[in-house]
Design a protein around this motif. Structure first.
Motif, PDB file in Angstrom:
ATOM      1  N   LYS A  20       0.729  -1.225   0.133  1.00  0.00           N
ATOM      2  CA  LYS A  20       0.102   0.052   0.140  1.00  0.00           C
ATOM      3  C   LYS A  20       0.861   1.462  -0.055  1.00  0.00           C
ATOM      4  O   LYS A  20       0.717   2.146  -0.750  1.00  0.00           O
ATOM      5  CB  LYS A  20      -0.708  -0.182   1.030  1.00  0.00           C
ATOM      6  CG  LYS A  20      -2.006  -1.104   1.122  1.00  0.00           C
ATOM      7  CD  LYS A  20      -2.836  -0.876   2.227  1.00  0.00           C
ATOM      8  CE  LYS A  20      -4.149  -2.065   2.438  1.00  0.00           C
ATOM      9  NZ  LYS A  20      -4.803  -1.750   3.453  1.00  0.00           N
ATOM     10  N   LEU A  21       1.914   1.087   0.690  1.00  0.00           N
ATOM     11  CA  LEU A  21       2.817   2.493   0.874  1.00  0.00           C
ATOM     12  C   LEU A  21       3.432   2.684  -0.618  1.00  0.00           C
ATOM     13  O   LEU A  21       3.491   3.618  -1.036  1.00  0.00           O
ATOM     14  CB  LEU A  21       3.803   2.236   1.763  1.00  0.00           C
ATOM     15  CG  LEU A  21       3.798   2.287   3.089  1.00  0.00           C
ATOM     16  CD1 LEU A  21       5.018   1.830   4.050  1.00  0.00           C
ATOM     17  CD2 LEU A  21       3.635   3.908   3.487  1.00  0.00           C
ATOM     18  N   LEU A  22       3.846   1.618  -1.399  1.00  0.00           N
ATOM     19  CA  LEU A  22       4.368   1.744  -2.572  1.00  0.00           C
ATOM     20  C   LEU A  22       3.402   2.225  -3.609  1.00  0.00           C
ATOM     21  O   LEU A  22       3.660   3.188  -4.449  1.00  0.00           O
ATOM     22  CB  LEU A  22       4.907   0.244  -3.093  1.00  0.00           C
ATOM     23  CG  LEU A  22       6.097  -0.256  -2.330  1.00  0.00           C
ATOM     24  CD1 LEU A  22       6.529  -1.533  -2.682  1.00  0.00           C
ATOM     25  CD2 LEU A  22       7.339   0.769  -2.372  1.00  0.00           C
ATOM     26  N   VAL A  23       2.021   1.717  -3.356  1.00  0.00           N
ATOM     27  CA  VAL A  23       1.118   2.132  -4.250  1.00  0.00           C
ATOM     28  C   VAL A  23       0.842   3.731  -4.104  1.00  0.00           C
ATOM     29  O   VAL A  23       0.677   4.456  -5.325  1.00  0.00           O
ATOM     30  CB  VAL A  23      -0.275   1.530  -4.145  1.00  0.00           C
ATOM     31  CG1 VAL A  23      -1.320   1.970  -4.805  1.00  0.00           C
ATOM     32  CG2 VAL A  23       0.039   0.014  -4.588  1.00  0.00           C
ATOM     33  N   LEU A  24       0.714   4.209  -2.902  1.00  0.00           N
ATOM     34  CA  LEU A  24       0.760   5.708  -2.713  1.00  0.00           C
ATOM     35  C   LEU A  24       1.793   6.523  -3.282  1.00  0.00           C
ATOM     36  O   LEU A  24       1.707   7.551  -3.986  1.00  0.00           O
ATOM     37  CB  LEU A  24       0.714   6.080  -1.262  1.00  0.00           C
ATOM     38  CG  LEU A  24      -0.535   5.416  -0.578  1.00  0.00           C
ATOM     39  CD1 LEU A  24      -0.593   5.623   1.305  1.00  0.00           C
ATOM     40  CD2 LEU A  24      -1.766   6.463  -0.843  1.00  0.00           C
ATOM     41  N   LEU A  25       2.793   5.922  -3.071  1.00  0.00           N
ATOM     42  CA  LEU A  25       4.185   6.727  -3.442  1.00  0.00           C
ATOM     43  C   LEU A  25       4.232   6.654  -5.123  1.00  0.00           C
ATOM     44  O   LEU A  25       4.739   7.657  -5.624  1.00  0.00           O
ATOM     45  CB  LEU A  25       5.655   6.103  -3.040  1.00  0.00           C
ATOM     46  CG  LEU A  25       5.697   6.139  -1.715  1.00  0.00           C
ATOM     47  CD1 LEU A  25       6.995   5.611  -1.092  1.00  0.00           C
ATOM     48  CD2 LEU A  25       5.840   7.745  -1.404  1.00  0.00           C
ATOM     49  N   ALA A  26       3.713   5.652  -5.774  1.00  0.00           N
ATOM     50  CA  ALA A  26       3.747   5.516  -7.070  1.00  0.00           C
ATOM     51  C   ALA A  26       2.604   6.394  -7.551  1.00  0.00           C
ATOM     52  O   ALA A  26       2.556   7.041  -8.962  1.00  0.00           O
ATOM     53  CB  ALA A  26       3.309   3.894  -7.754  1.00  0.00           C
ATOM     54  N   ALA A  27       1.381   6.677  -7.090  1.00  0.00           N
ATOM     55  CA  ALA A  27       0.542   7.438  -7.625  1.00  0.00           C
ATOM     56  C   ALA A  27       0.844   8.974  -7.188  1.00  0.00           C
ATOM     57  O   ALA A  27       0.610   9.922  -8.241  1.00  0.00           O
ATOM     58  CB  ALA A  27      -0.761   7.301  -6.681  1.00  0.00           C
ATOM     59  N   GLU A  28       1.358   9.414  -6.275  1.00  0.00           N
ATOM     60  CA  GLU A  28       1.718  10.719  -5.868  1.00  0.00           C
ATOM     61  C   GLU A  28       3.246  10.772  -4.868  1.00  0.00           C
ATOM     62  O   GLU A  28       3.141  10.299  -3.923  1.00  0.00           O
ATOM     63  CB  GLU A  28       0.825  11.678  -5.421  1.00  0.00           C
ATOM     64  CG  GLU A  28       0.028  11.124  -4.038  1.00  0.00           C
ATOM     65  CD  GLU A  28      -0.848  11.940  -3.724  1.00  0.00           C
ATOM     66  OE1 GLU A  28      -0.462  13.084  -3.320  1.00  0.00           O
ATOM     67  OE2 GLU A  28      -2.207  11.452  -3.509  1.00  0.00           O
ATOM     68  N   GLN A  29       4.215  11.296  -5.666  1.00  0.00           N
ATOM     69  CA  GLN A  29       5.452  11.400  -4.973  1.00  0.00           C
ATOM     70  C   GLN A  29       6.055  12.609  -4.956  1.00  0.00           C
ATOM     71  O   GLN A  29       5.599  13.236  -5.966  1.00  0.00           O
ATOM     72  CB  GLN A  29       6.364  10.001  -5.119  1.00  0.00           C
ATOM     73  CG  GLN A  29       6.758  10.175  -6.521  1.00  0.00           C
ATOM     74  CD  GLN A  29       7.754   9.035  -6.530  1.00  0.00           C
ATOM     75  OE1 GLN A  29       8.332   8.502  -5.642  1.00  0.00           O
ATOM     76  NE2 GLN A  29       8.064   8.396  -7.977  1.00  0.00           N
ATOM     77  N   PRO A  30       6.759  13.088  -3.866  1.00  0.00           N
ATOM     78  CA  PRO A  30       6.858  12.631  -2.827  1.00  0.00           C
ATOM     79  C   PRO A  30       5.949  12.759  -1.516  1.00  0.00           C
ATOM     80  O   PRO A  30       4.962  13.570  -1.953  1.00  0.00           O
ATOM     81  CB  PRO A  30       8.239  13.283  -2.340  1.00  0.00           C
ATOM     82  CG  PRO A  30       7.808  14.627  -2.746  1.00  0.00           C
ATOM     83  CD  PRO A  30       7.227  14.379  -4.278  1.00  0.00           C
ATOM     84  N   LEU A  31       6.009  11.998  -0.734  1.00  0.00           N
ATOM     85  CA  LEU A  31       4.984  11.868   0.507  1.00  0.00           C
ATOM     86  C   LEU A  31       5.931  11.888   1.578  1.00  0.00           C
ATOM     87  O   LEU A  31       6.760  11.222   1.854  1.00  0.00           O
ATOM     88  CB  LEU A  31       3.951  10.965   0.425  1.00  0.00           C
ATOM     89  CG  LEU A  31       3.074  10.977  -0.671  1.00  0.00           C
ATOM     90  CD1 LEU A  31       1.985   9.667  -0.591  1.00  0.00           C
ATOM     91  CD2 LEU A  31       2.241  12.115  -0.532  1.00  0.00           C
ATOM     92  N   SER A  32       5.429  12.557   2.863  1.00  0.00           N
ATOM     93  CA  SER A  32       6.224  12.587   3.914  1.00  0.00           C
ATOM     94  C   SER A  32       5.441  11.380   5.074  1.00  0.00           C
ATOM     95  O   SER A  32       4.658  10.842   4.624  1.00  0.00           O
ATOM     96  CB  SER A  32       5.705  13.781   4.969  1.00  0.00           C
ATOM     97  OG  SER A  32       4.327  14.020   5.127  1.00  0.00           O
ATOM     98  N   GLY A  33       6.187  11.055   5.804  1.00  0.00           N
ATOM     99  CA  GLY A  33       5.928   9.945   6.709  1.00  0.00           C
ATOM    100  C   GLY A  33       4.251  10.209   7.179  1.00  0.00           C
ATOM    101  O   GLY A  33       3.610   9.149   7.701  1.00  0.00           O
ATOM    102  N   GLN A  34       4.370  11.506   7.778  1.00  0.00           N
ATOM    103  CA  GLN A  34       2.911  11.767   8.424  1.00  0.00           C
ATOM    104  C   GLN A  34       1.855  11.640   7.462  1.00  0.00           C
ATOM    105  O   GLN A  34       0.642  11.172   7.767  1.00  0.00           O
ATOM    106  CB  GLN A  34       3.013  13.444   8.909  1.00  0.00           C
ATOM    107  CG  GLN A  34       1.855  13.596   9.969  1.00  0.00           C
ATOM    108  CD  GLN A  34       1.936  12.962  10.936  1.00  0.00           C
ATOM    109  OE1 GLN A  34       2.618  12.702  11.635  1.00  0.00           O
ATOM    110  NE2 GLN A  34       0.476  12.647  11.470  1.00  0.00           N
ATOM    111  N   VAL A  35       1.852  12.081   6.274  1.00  0.00           N
ATOM    112  CA  VAL A  35       0.940  11.940   5.207  1.00  0.00           C
ATOM    113  C   VAL A  35       0.604  10.325   4.796  1.00  0.00           C
ATOM    114  O   VAL A  35      -0.426  10.267   4.625  1.00  0.00           O
ATOM    115  CB  VAL A  35       1.348  12.783   3.904  1.00  0.00           C
ATOM    116  CG1 VAL A  35       0.358  12.602   2.746  1.00  0.00           C
ATOM    117  CG2 VAL A  35       1.452  14.151   4.237  1.00  0.00           C
ATOM    118  N   LEU A  36       1.619   9.712   4.822  1.00  0.00           N
ATOM    119  CA  LEU A  36       1.570   8.255   4.558  1.00  0.00           C
ATOM    120  C   LEU A  36       0.694   7.806   5.706  1.00  0.00           C
ATOM    121  O   LEU A  36      -0.118   6.786   5.335  1.00  0.00           O
ATOM    122  CB  LEU A  36       2.892   7.611   4.300  1.00  0.00           C
ATOM    123  CG  LEU A  36       3.695   7.857   3.248  1.00  0.00           C
ATOM    124  CD1 LEU A  36       4.993   7.314   3.084  1.00  0.00           C
ATOM    125  CD2 LEU A  36       2.930   7.154   1.865  1.00  0.00           C
TER     126      LEU A  36
END
Length: 192
Positions: A20-36
């Motif tokens: 799920k983390l990788l999917v989120l990063l693939a959709a929109e990056q960069p993301l912070s730990g808090q947003v994740l």
């Protein structure tokens, strides 16, 4: 890529939260730990744990901007691991095929050769015949020129019908003949 690295990578990928983390990063990056953490509905330490595992196998990397750490998907590394798996699978497949061919050759040689190495009969089936001929010429040297008499004597160690086998060597491109002199062709030219 080393097999143990490939195994470690797939062990790390075997977790739903990490995917799920990788999917989120693939959709929109960069993301912070808090947003994740907010997007996945988990606490920040959980994200830190999973990000650390993903960083171990180079699936993600980070960049700091003041007090915030942003995470990026390492697409190049993910692609390398994916291709490495297929490389291992293909290499394994070719090794199995080679073993099967070797076993088949051994069986054919056992069926057509007597314990003393003499040929019982010349096989009728082309595939088996070629395996037998390769066995007969294995002691001849590529690049060395042989007289017809030398070739005949060599073949007689395996079978009395040296004329037929000698002719088959030429027909199947194991050897070429010029002015009564025989020479082995490169293996790439041999009939398959």
């Amino acid at each position: 890529m080393q097999l143990d690295k490939l195994v470690s990578f797939h062990k790390v990928m075997g977790d739903e939260t990490r995917i799920k983390l990788l999917v989120l990063l693939a959709a929109e990056q960069p993301l912070s730990g808090q947003v994740l953490a907010e997007r996945l509905g988990v606490k920040a330490p959980t994200i830190s744990h999973h990000i650390a595992k993903l960083k171990e196998v180079s699936a993600v990397y980070e960049r700091r901007d003041k007090n915030t750490i942003y995470y990026f998907l390492n697409e190049k590394s993910l692609k390398q691991h994916s291709e490495a798996l297929f490389h291992v699978l293909n290499r394994g497949r070719s090794e199995v095929e080679t073993m099967e061919k070797d076993n088949e050759k051994t069986q054919i040689l056992q069926n057509f050769l007597l314990p003393n190495g003499l040929l019982k009969t010349i096989p009728a089936q082309r595939k088996k015949k070629l395996i037998i001929f390769e066995h007969i010429i294995k002691d001849l040297v590529i690049g060395k020129k042989y007289t017809e008499k030398e070739i005949n004597e060599h073949i007689k160690k395996f079978h009395e019908d040296y004329a037929t086998i000698r002719r088959e060597f030429i027909i199947n491109h194991f050897m070429y003949r010029e002015n009564g002199i025989y020479e082995l062709n490169p293996k790439e030219m041999w009939a398959k």
